[in-house]
Write an enzyme that holds these catalytic residues in place. Structure first.
Site, PDB file in Angstrom:
ATOM      1  N   THR A  90       0.870  -1.186   0.000  1.00 30.30           N
ATOM      2  CA  THR A  90       0.000   0.000   0.000  1.00 30.30           C
ATOM      3  C   THR A  90       0.907   1.237   0.000  1.00 30.30           C
ATOM      4  O   THR A  90       1.010   1.938   1.010  1.00 30.30           O
ATOM      5  CB  THR A  90      -0.899   0.028   1.260  1.00 30.30           C
ATOM      6  N   GLU A 160       0.074  -5.748  11.181  1.00 33.03           N
ATOM      7  CA  GLU A 160       1.348  -6.383  11.506  1.00 33.03           C
ATOM      8  C   GLU A 160       2.261  -5.383  12.188  1.00 33.03           C
ATOM      9  O   GLU A 160       2.422  -4.271  11.720  1.00 33.03           O
ATOM     10  CB  GLU A 160       1.988  -6.901  10.205  1.00 33.03           C
ATOM     11  N   CYS A 285       7.412   2.154   6.209  1.00 31.47           N
ATOM     12  CA  CYS A 285       6.248   2.306   7.098  1.00 31.47           C
ATOM     13  C   CYS A 285       6.080   3.672   7.735  1.00 31.47           C
ATOM     14  O   CYS A 285       5.026   4.282   7.608  1.00 31.47           O
ATOM     15  CB  CYS A 285       6.318   1.265   8.202  1.00 31.47           C
ATOM     16  N   PHE A 347      17.580   0.669   4.607  1.00 30.67           N
ATOM     17  CA  PHE A 347      17.135   1.744   5.500  1.00 30.67           C
ATOM     18  C   PHE A 347      17.570   1.521   6.940  1.00 30.67           C
ATOM     19  O   PHE A 347      17.527   2.434   7.753  1.00 30.67           O
ATOM     20  CB  PHE A 347      15.626   1.970   5.369  1.00 30.67           C
TER      21      PHE A 347
END
Ligand code: ADP
Length: 401
Positions: A90, A160, A285, A347
């Site tokens: 997403t 999650e 995220c 990252f």
């Protein structure tokens, strides 16, 4: 409240490790992970898995082709499953309405449509991908508008919380498992069925249930709070640099307050490096979820709340810019034609994931200043580095002159 077969749509950083651990801990359940990408599935079935996570290889090898399967036959897996996890990507929208902030739900929608097209029996559908609040409602609407006679769906939210780099550890010993569902009889039954899966290895008290929207929002809120801690200590690091205070000492003193705690302020062996005053957070995220929250607040006409969370992102961009500028300053205010080595491109440590890595931003910045860059990262393919450096991303800083 038991089930025999689980299908997971999406064999990425979330679906792959999550379903491998479920298969490992639930030998009585058949778990099939499917993906549109033939290449990804081939890699999951090979000796070199498509993603690196400490401990993942051993788990996959111990259960693969026993009760864990990777396949491109999405139709068969959906039909066989009692419960389907949606673990597709997403990303932040790069076009149109909500560009640069809203989550792009096209993959979620296509997965829901695929389920409705092929399912000939009732299913529990679980959104695991991080989604905006009320996405479960959209999934329900798509499923119910297209359902075949006699087929019923229950949609659950089960976000999650794994951190990349420690995904297996987090999945084996989760702080909590969150399950949101409809507050009626069928919803509660679906929640109990998914809770039964987790209770194979997670203590009952750590499985918490709530309504769907609370569950969806809790995920965004948790990531926003974590990102905010990083921006808070990074903001302090700027004050430290101008005052002679030492940010590690400040973090230590602040973190010893039990109401605040030292996690994500000060790096230690069992804590992600991302947590200390540093170049800022990266990854797929934090930025995405905070932007998502900002967009949600704007849509709800809560501009003050939107501005508050936007500032977490602004400080992160400020920190990266400051870091790149410090390099240039240290090299006598010019890096043109200077050779600079970059160690690490993902990252954070223990992952090969480069999405929104602060390294991308710094390297692009230095390249624009005419530097010659060599990058080393044992977990990232050269092609992947080139892909990241040649595509515009939401990391691109609008304020960089
Ligand atoms: P995340 O970090 O959320 O797991 P990834 O990009 O690593 O995201 O993985 C998402 C996976 O979902 C990709 O491998 C992609 O090919 C897959 N995917 C996206 N849409 C579909 C779909 N409709 N059906 C099957 N797989 C899909």
């Amino acid at each position: 409240m038991s089930l025999k077969s689980i299908c997971c749509i999406g064999a990425g950083y979330v679906g792959g490790p999550t379903c491998s651990v479920i298969a490992y801990r639930c030998p009585d359940i058949k778990v099939t992970v499917v993906d549109l990408s033939v290449e990804r599935i081939t890699q999951w079935n090979s000796d070199v898995l498509p993603i690196f996570e400490p401990g993942l290889d051993d788990i996959v090898k111990s259960v693969r082709n026993k009760n864990l399967f990777f396949s491109t036959d999405i139709t068969a897996a959906i039909n066989e499953a009692d419960l389907i996890f949606i673990c597709v990507n997403t990303p932040t929208k790069s076009y149109g309405l909500g560009k640069g902030r809203a989550a792009d739900l096209k993959y979620i929608e296509s997965a829901a449509r695929m389920i409705a097209d092929v399912a000939s029996q009732s299913k529990i559908v679980v959104e695991k991908s991080t989604v905006p609040v009320k996405a479960a409602e959209s999934i329900s609407n798509i499923l119910r508008a297209n359902q075949k006679p006699g087929v019923k769906y229950q949609v659950l939210s089960n976000p999650e919380f794994l951190a990349e780099g420690t995904a297996v550890k987090d999945l084996l010993n989760p702080d909590r498992v969150l399950i949101g569902g409809e507050q009626n009889h069928d919803g509660q039954q679906a929640i109990a069925t998914l809770a039964w899966v987790y209770k194979h290895w997670v203590p009952e008290d750590n499985v918490i249930t709530m309504n769907t929207w609370s569950s969806e929002l809790s995920k965004l809120a948790a990531n926003a709070f974590l990102a905010q801690r990083i921006s808070s200590i990074n903001a302090m690091s700027a004050v430290c640099e101008y005052t002679g205070a030492d940010v590690s000492e400040v973090a230590h003193a602040v973190g010893m307050d039990s109401r605040i705690g030292n996690k994500f302020l000060k790096a230690s062996v069992d804590e992600p490096v991302i947590g200390k005053a540093s170049i800022g957070f990266g990854g797929s995220c934090f930025q995405k979820d905070v932007l998502n929250l900002v967009y949600l607040c704007e849509c709800l006409n809560l501009p003050e709340v939107a501005d508050y969370w936007q500032q977490v992102i602004n400080i992160n961009e400020y920190q990266r810019r400051r870091f790149a500028n410090r390099i240039i300053q240290c090299l006598f205010n010019t890096v043109t034609n200077k050779k600079i080595a970059i160690f690490g491109f993902s990252f954070k440590k223990d992952t090969g994931d480069t999405r929104e890595s602060a390294a991308i931003y710094v390297v692009k910045y230095l390249l624009e200043e005419g530097a010659h860059i060599r990058i080393y990262d044992p977990k990232v393919e050269t092609e992947q580095m080139f892909r990241e450096l040649t595509h515009p991303s939401i990391s691109d800083d609008p304020e960089k002159g």
